[in-house]
Design a protein around this motif. Structure first.
Motif, PDB file in Angstrom:
ATOM      1  N   PRO A 137      56.339  25.280  65.368  1.00  0.00           N
ATOM      2  CA  PRO A 137      55.544  25.610  66.570  1.00  0.00           C
ATOM      3  C   PRO A 137      55.822  27.022  67.094  1.00  0.00           C
ATOM      4  N   ALA A 138      55.283  28.009  66.381  1.00  0.00           N
ATOM      5  CA  ALA A 138      55.472  29.401  66.801  1.00  0.00           C
ATOM      6  C   ALA A 138      54.159  29.968  67.328  1.00  0.00           C
ATOM      7  N   ASP A 139      54.251  30.785  68.379  1.00  0.00           N
ATOM      8  CA  ASP A 139      53.065  31.477  68.897  1.00  0.00           C
ATOM      9  C   ASP A 139      52.922  32.857  68.252  1.00  0.00           C
ATOM     10  N   PHE A 140      54.057  33.474  67.959  1.00  0.00           N
ATOM     11  CA  PHE A 140      54.086  34.774  67.278  1.00  0.00           C
ATOM     12  C   PHE A 140      55.111  34.714  66.152  1.00  0.00           C
ATOM     13  N   VAL A 141      54.907  35.562  65.149  1.00  0.00           N
ATOM     14  CA  VAL A 141      55.941  35.755  64.124  1.00  0.00           C
ATOM     15  C   VAL A 141      56.198  37.260  63.986  1.00  0.00           C
ATOM     16  N   THR A 142      57.274  37.592  63.293  1.00  0.00           N
ATOM     17  CA  THR A 142      57.486  38.987  62.915  1.00  0.00           C
ATOM     18  C   THR A 142      57.209  39.111  61.414  1.00  0.00           C
ATOM     19  N   VAL A 143      56.616  40.246  61.057  1.00  0.00           N
ATOM     20  CA  VAL A 143      56.172  40.451  59.672  1.00  0.00           C
ATOM     21  C   VAL A 143      56.546  41.864  59.230  1.00  0.00           C
ATOM     22  N   ASN A 144      56.896  41.989  57.968  1.00  0.00           N
ATOM     23  CA  ASN A 144      57.139  43.296  57.367  1.00  0.00           C
ATOM     24  C   ASN A 144      55.854  43.717  56.649  1.00  0.00           C
ATOM     25  N   GLY A 145      55.322  44.848  57.031  1.00  0.00           N
ATOM     26  CA  GLY A 145      53.991  45.236  56.526  1.00  0.00           C
ATOM     27  C   GLY A 145      54.005  46.112  55.290  1.00  0.00           C
ATOM     28  N   TYR A 146      55.165  46.280  54.658  1.00  0.00           N
ATOM     29  CA  TYR A 146      55.242  47.269  53.578  1.00  0.00           C
ATOM     30  C   TYR A 146      54.575  46.844  52.272  1.00  0.00           C
ATOM     31  N   LEU A 147      54.018  45.646  52.240  1.00  0.00           N
ATOM     32  CA  LEU A 147      53.228  45.270  51.065  1.00  0.00           C
ATOM     33  C   LEU A 147      51.756  45.607  51.271  1.00  0.00           C
ATOM     34  N   GLY A 148      51.450  46.147  52.447  1.00  0.00           N
ATOM     35  CA  GLY A 148      50.083  46.603  52.688  1.00  0.00           C
ATOM     36  C   GLY A 148      49.139  45.490  53.143  1.00  0.00           C
ATOM     37  N   THR A 149      47.857  45.810  53.082  1.00  0.00           N
ATOM     38  CA  THR A 149      46.817  44.929  53.631  1.00  0.00           C
ATOM     39  C   THR A 149      46.883  43.513  53.057  1.00  0.00           C
ATOM     40  N   ASP A 150      47.179  43.395  51.739  1.00  0.00           N
ATOM     41  CA  ASP A 150      47.245  42.050  51.124  1.00  0.00           C
ATOM     42  C   ASP A 150      48.277  41.167  51.831  1.00  0.00           C
ATOM     43  N   GLY A 151      49.339  41.803  52.297  1.00  0.00           N
ATOM     44  CA  GLY A 151      50.407  41.033  52.946  1.00  0.00           C
ATOM     45  C   GLY A 151      50.130  40.751  54.412  1.00  0.00           C
ATOM     46  N   ILE A 152      49.239  41.516  55.009  1.00  0.00           N
ATOM     47  CA  ILE A 152      48.990  41.368  56.451  1.00  0.00           C
ATOM     48  C   ILE A 152      47.751  40.530  56.744  1.00  0.00           C
ATOM     49  N   LYS A 153      46.735  40.664  55.889  1.00  0.00           N
ATOM     50  CA  LYS A 153      45.459  39.986  56.175  1.00  0.00           C
ATOM     51  C   LYS A 153      45.628  38.469  56.403  1.00  0.00           C
ATOM     52  N   PRO A 154      46.425  37.784  55.565  1.00  0.00           N
ATOM     53  CA  PRO A 154      46.579  36.341  55.810  1.00  0.00           C
ATOM     54  C   PRO A 154      47.150  36.034  57.203  1.00  0.00           C
ATOM     55  N   PHE A 155      48.062  36.889  57.681  1.00  0.00           N
ATOM     56  CA  PHE A 155      48.608  36.674  59.021  1.00  0.00           C
ATOM     57  C   PHE A 155      47.549  36.983  60.082  1.00  0.00           C
ATOM     58  N   ALA A 156      46.802  38.077  59.870  1.00  0.00           N
ATOM     59  CA  ALA A 156      45.753  38.437  60.825  1.00  0.00           C
ATOM     60  C   ALA A 156      44.695  37.325  60.891  1.00  0.00           C
ATOM     61  N   ASP A 157      44.343  36.772  59.727  1.00  0.00           N
ATOM     62  CA  ASP A 157      43.355  35.676  59.697  1.00  0.00           C
ATOM     63  C   ASP A 157      43.877  34.465  60.465  1.00  0.00           C
ATOM     64  N   ALA A 158      45.170  34.144  60.233  1.00  0.00           N
ATOM     65  CA  ALA A 158      45.746  32.977  60.932  1.00  0.00           C
ATOM     66  C   ALA A 158      45.797  33.221  62.442  1.00  0.00           C
ATOM     67  N   CYS A 159      46.047  34.475  62.832  1.00  0.00           N
ATOM     68  CA  CYS A 159      46.066  34.798  64.269  1.00  0.00           C
ATOM     69  C   CYS A 159      44.683  34.554  64.878  1.00  0.00           C
ATOM     70  N   ARG A 160      43.653  35.026  64.173  1.00  0.00           N
ATOM     71  CA  ARG A 160      42.283  34.878  64.675  1.00  0.00           C
ATOM     72  C   ARG A 160      41.879  33.398  64.732  1.00  0.00           C
ATOM     73  N   GLU A 161      42.177  32.681  63.651  1.00  0.00           N
ATOM     74  CA  GLU A 161      41.724  31.281  63.562  1.00  0.00           C
ATOM     75  C   GLU A 161      42.463  30.355  64.517  1.00  0.00           C
ATOM     76  N   ASN A 162      43.719  30.651  64.784  1.00  0.00           N
ATOM     77  CA  ASN A 162      44.549  29.696  65.543  1.00  0.00           C
ATOM     78  C   ASN A 162      45.052  30.243  66.873  1.00  0.00           C
ATOM     79  N   ASP A 163      44.509  31.376  67.287  1.00  0.00           N
ATOM     80  CA  ASP A 163      44.968  32.025  68.521  1.00  0.00           C
ATOM     81  C   ASP A 163      46.486  32.206  68.524  1.00  0.00           C
ATOM     82  N   ARG A 164      46.953  32.989  67.586  1.00  0.00           N
ATOM     83  CA  ARG A 164      48.375  33.297  67.462  1.00  0.00           C
ATOM     84  C   ARG A 164      48.542  34.823  67.360  1.00  0.00           C
ATOM     85  N   GLY A 165      49.790  35.261  67.223  1.00  0.00           N
ATOM     86  CA  GLY A 165      50.026  36.699  67.141  1.00  0.00           C
ATOM     87  C   GLY A 165      51.133  37.031  66.155  1.00  0.00           C
ATOM     88  N   ALA A 166      51.216  38.315  65.808  1.00  0.00           N
ATOM     89  CA  ALA A 166      52.278  38.758  64.889  1.00  0.00           C
ATOM     90  C   ALA A 166      52.730  40.156  65.286  1.00  0.00           C
TER      91      ALA A 166
END
Ligand SMILES: O=c1ccn([C@@H]2O[C@H](COP(=O)(O)O)[C@@H](O)[C@H]2O)c(=O)[nH]1
Length: 317
Positions: A137-166
């Motif tokens: 049950p997390a509202d936000f997570v921390t993410v390392n973005g050094y893998l680029g868009t492929d590594g971030i898009k899934p988190f961004a999508d989950a934020c949009r779909e589930n009202d969460r943040g990163a």
């Protein structure tokens, strides 16, 4: 989700998060002894995890009326194996139950399908036989973005779909953060500026009513000049600001991370709150944590006031 965090910050007039980086050794000796009497090798991890949860619960009860959020650092739970991860879950769940915004400090990074799995674990759910299972049950997570868009898009999508943040690592608080992050690329930007600009772009469509996006940045309070410059550069990016307390930063060092409304970041302190009882020479760790959380709130409010950025008192509609 960023709007909920900012609303909570304004309501409590406090832009801070208590960091539950609860190492078993931080628990007061008497507290440990009482819970560990007769412990065996077979149940020591289980009992320690229960003791850590009891400690966290008391801290959460003591601070939940003062602070808007907790940040729970998974490393301290992971090292106790399965009982530790159960404690991580229970801590997040209890903090949420007490009305706090929960930040799971997991610093994940991977590509495509694997990043999607991490995002489902922490910011969404997994569908099993048509039934949604929320793992943590997390509202936000921390993410390392050094893998680029492929590594971030899934988190961004989950934020949009589930009202969460990163929060994505941009300029970290540690002494050697400059070894790589301060290097310059061909166009003259530092690597952390490049990452900051990427965060701005990745989170562009996730902007809420305060002008901040669900995709934020980790910016260490230990680098005040960089923090101030990043605030001016990344207008829509909300900051998670570690480095207060045990790492040496105080209110004055981090005001540059805030905008003219006294918004723009949530400041984390972990050890200085969890271990405040040692400095205050008491065994009442929860009361000591509360006092330290109140002191930190007042310190930051005073610094914002002096910088001409007192926090607004009304939530945006
Ligand atoms: O740049 C960073 C990114 C994350 N952290 C994390 O914040 C806390 C800080 O704990 P303190 O005890 O208040 O120093 C911890 O979980 C780190 O992993 C950071 O410090 N700097």
């Amino acid at each position: 989700m960023i709007d909920r965090l900012i609303d909570a910050i304004i309501e409590k007039q406090n832009p801070t998060a208590v960091g539950l980086d609860t190492k078993y050794d931080y628990l007061p000796e008497d507290f440990r002894k009482a819970l560990m009497a007769g412990v065996t090798k077979a149940d020591v991890a289980e009992r320690a995890a229960k003791a850590v949860f009891n400690f966290n619960r008391e801290i959460i009860d003591a601070v939940c009326d003062i602070v808007p959020a907790v940040k729970v650092q998974v490393a301290y739970y992971e090292m106790a194996g399965l009982p530790g991860m159960r404690c991580f879950y229970d801590t997040l769940a209890y903090a949420r139950h007490r009305g706090l915004v929960t930040i799971a400090d997991i610093k994940r990074n991977d590509i495509g399908a694997t990043a999607q799995a991490y995002a489902a674990a922490y910011l969404g759910s997994m569908s099993i036989e048509g039934k949604a299972v929320e793992a943590f049950p997390a509202d936000f997570v921390t993410v390392n973005g050094y893998l680029g868009t492929d590594g971030i898009k899934p988190f961004a999508d989950a934020c949009r779909e589930n009202d969460r943040g990163a929060f994505i690592l941009v300029k970290t608080s540690n002494p050697s953060s400059g070894e790589l992050q301060d290097l310059k690329v061909e166009d003259g930007r530092t690597i952390y500026e490049v990452m900051g600009d990427q965060v701005c772009q990745w989170g562009g469509e996730l902007t809420g009513k305060y002008g901040y996006s669900d995709l934020g940045a980790v910016v260490g309070a230990t680098y005040p000049e960089q923090g101030e410059a990043l605030r001016k550069r990344l207008k829509s990016v909300f900051f998670l600001i570690p480095g207060y307390g045990a790492q040496g930063a105080g209110g004055k060092e981090l005001v540059g991370c805030f905008d003219e409304r006294g918004l723009g970041g949530v400041v984390n302190a972990s050890r200085s709150i969890l271990c405040a009882y040692k400095k205050q020479d008491t065994t009442d760790f929860a009361l000591a944590a509360k006092r330290e959380a109140e002191r930190m709130k007042a310190d930051i409010a005073q610094a914002l006031e002096q910088a001409g950025k007192p926090m607004i008192t009304e939530c945006a509609k």
